[in-house]
Write a protein that holds these residues in place. Structure first.
Motif, short mmCIF file in Angstrom:
data_model
loop_
_atom_site.label_atom_id
_atom_site.label_comp_id
_atom_site.label_asym_id
_atom_site.label_seq_id
_atom_site.Cartn_x
_atom_site.Cartn_y
_atom_site.Cartn_z
N UNK A 108 0.86 -1.19 0.00
CA UNK A 108 0.00 0.00 0.00
C UNK A 108 0.89 1.24 0.00
N UNK A 109 0.77 2.05 -1.05
CA UNK A 109 1.70 3.16 -1.25
C UNK A 109 1.68 4.22 -0.16
N UNK A 110 0.48 4.50 0.37
CA UNK A 110 0.34 5.52 1.41
C UNK A 110 -0.69 5.05 2.43
N UNK A 111 -0.36 5.16 3.72
CA UNK A 111 -1.31 4.72 4.74
C UNK A 111 -1.04 5.43 6.07
N UNK A 112 -2.07 5.48 6.90
CA UNK A 112 -1.92 6.04 8.25
C UNK A 112 -0.93 5.17 9.02
N UNK A 113 0.02 5.83 9.69
CA UNK A 113 1.11 5.06 10.31
C UNK A 113 1.44 5.61 11.69
N UNK A 114 2.14 4.77 12.46
CA UNK A 114 2.71 5.17 13.75
C UNK A 114 4.21 4.90 13.68
N UNK A 115 4.95 5.40 14.67
CA UNK A 115 6.41 5.29 14.61
C UNK A 115 6.88 3.84 14.52
N UNK A 116 6.18 2.93 15.18
CA UNK A 116 6.59 1.52 15.12
C UNK A 116 6.58 0.98 13.70
N UNK A 117 5.67 1.50 12.86
CA UNK A 117 5.64 1.07 11.46
C UNK A 117 6.95 1.42 10.75
N UNK A 118 7.50 2.58 11.08
CA UNK A 118 8.76 3.00 10.46
C UNK A 118 9.89 2.05 10.86
N UNK A 119 9.91 1.71 12.15
CA UNK A 119 10.94 0.77 12.63
C UNK A 119 10.77 -0.59 11.97
N UNK A 120 9.54 -1.05 11.85
CA UNK A 120 9.30 -2.36 11.26
C UNK A 120 9.72 -2.39 9.80
N UNK A 121 9.39 -1.35 9.06
CA UNK A 121 9.79 -1.28 7.64
C UNK A 121 11.33 -1.28 7.53
N UNK A 122 11.98 -0.51 8.40
CA UNK A 122 13.44 -0.49 8.40
C UNK A 122 14.03 -1.84 8.72
N UNK A 123 13.46 -2.52 9.72
CA UNK A 123 13.95 -3.83 10.13
C UNK A 123 13.78 -4.86 9.01
N UNK A 124 12.65 -4.80 8.32
CA UNK A 124 12.41 -5.75 7.22
C UNK A 124 13.45 -5.56 6.13
N UNK A 173 8.54 -5.62 24.11
CA UNK A 173 7.83 -4.48 24.71
C UNK A 173 7.50 -3.43 23.65
N UNK A 174 8.25 -3.42 22.56
CA UNK A 174 8.02 -2.45 21.49
C UNK A 174 6.94 -2.91 20.52
N UNK A 175 6.96 -4.20 20.21
CA UNK A 175 6.02 -4.74 19.23
C UNK A 175 5.11 -5.79 19.87
N UNK A 176 3.88 -5.86 19.36
CA UNK A 176 2.96 -6.90 19.82
C UNK A 176 3.27 -8.18 19.04
N UNK A 177 3.91 -9.12 19.72
CA UNK A 177 4.30 -10.37 19.09
C UNK A 177 3.47 -11.50 19.69
N UNK A 178 2.87 -12.31 18.84
CA UNK A 178 1.93 -13.32 19.31
C UNK A 178 2.60 -14.41 20.14
N UNK A 179 3.77 -14.86 19.71
CA UNK A 179 4.41 -15.99 20.37
C UNK A 179 5.85 -15.63 20.76
N UNK A 180 6.03 -15.23 22.01
CA UNK A 180 7.36 -14.85 22.48
C UNK A 180 8.33 -16.03 22.45
N UNK A 181 7.80 -17.21 22.70
CA UNK A 181 8.67 -18.40 22.73
C UNK A 181 9.29 -18.65 21.36
N UNK A 182 8.49 -18.52 20.31
CA UNK A 182 9.02 -18.67 18.95
C UNK A 182 10.10 -17.63 18.67
N UNK A 183 9.82 -16.38 19.06
CA UNK A 183 10.77 -15.29 18.81
C UNK A 183 12.08 -15.54 19.55
#
Length: 228
Positions: A108-124, A173-183
């Motif tokens: 999606x070229x443009x979307x409503x975002x929060x700062x965590x989205x920027x970090x996630x895009x950078x991390x990817x 604590x920064x991201x909502x991750x479903x399975x901490x054990x997997x991570x």
């Protein structure tokens, strides 16, 4: 340098965070060791970022976040920018990957975002292209997100053991991750630790260092400690 998607694969934002999130976050520690709080400047002609007076690294621009509209705009969607295609190779490849794997964040070229989205895009971008880190450059009206590649950053020596005990709690604590054990399991495996599981507890060992993690019935972390 030809940009290409690596062998890493993920199918959703959560899947990425569980598989690669901690390793991507850890690279940011290396980047900060080198750049610290130095001022920054991006040169779009040379496709480089400079920190301070003499630390210059090649970049790929992913996109930008508008502070006024609180929206993210991928660089390939920024028609008014007039950017060279060479500086958006990674962004275009991520778009293609997103289309192939049905990941809206990347398509999606443009979307409503929060700062965590920027970090996630950078991390990817960092993990998919084996970059050294990502940088959020605040230029007043907005924040530009770029990925950086540098042997100087890659060669930063760090205390593996202490890093894990701070990076993993930061990730969950920064991201909502479903399975901490997997991570946790993915992270420690990638770090070369030998893992043994006993019910809700995982013990990780490497070079005399031992890290213990306890999870609840929902696979969320309840306790983390270690000794060396």
């Amino acid at each position: 340098m030809k940009q290409q998607i690596g062998a890493k694969h993920f199918t959703s934002e959560n899947d990425f965070l569980e598989k690669f999130g901690a390793v991507a976050l850890e690279k940011q520690r290396n980047l900060f060791e080198v750049t610290g709080d130095l001022s920054w400047n991006v040169n779009m002609d040379t496709e480089e970022i400079t920190f301070g007076d003499n630390l210059t690294f090649p970049i790929q621009v992913l996109g930008s976040f508008s502070h006024s509209s609180e929206t993210w705009l991928w660089i390939w969607e920024n028609k008014a920018g007039g950017y060279a295609e060479s500086v958006m190779k990674q962004a275009l490849l991520l778009k293609q990957y997103g289309e192939e794997n049905n990941i809206d964040l990347l398509t999606v070229g443009k979307f409503d975002a929060v700062e965590n989205d920027l970090h996630l895009i950078g991390m990817i971008a960092v993990e998919m292209f084996n970059a050294s880190g990502y940088y959020l450059g605040n230029y007043g009206q907005g924040t530009m997100v770029v990925s950086i590649k540098s042997d100087t950053i890659d060669k930063v020596e760090s205390e593996d053991f202490a890093r894990i005990l701070t990076v993993f709690p930061e990730l969950i604590s920064t991201f909502e991750i479903q399975n901490h054990k997997n991570a946790f399991t993915n992270y420690l495996s990638q770090k070369g630790y030998e893992l043994t599981s006993n019910g809700d507890e995982i013990k990780a060992e490497k070079n005399g260092n031992v890290i213990n993690a306890v999870f609840n019935e929902d696979n969320l972390l309840t306790k983390l400690n270690g000794n060396s």
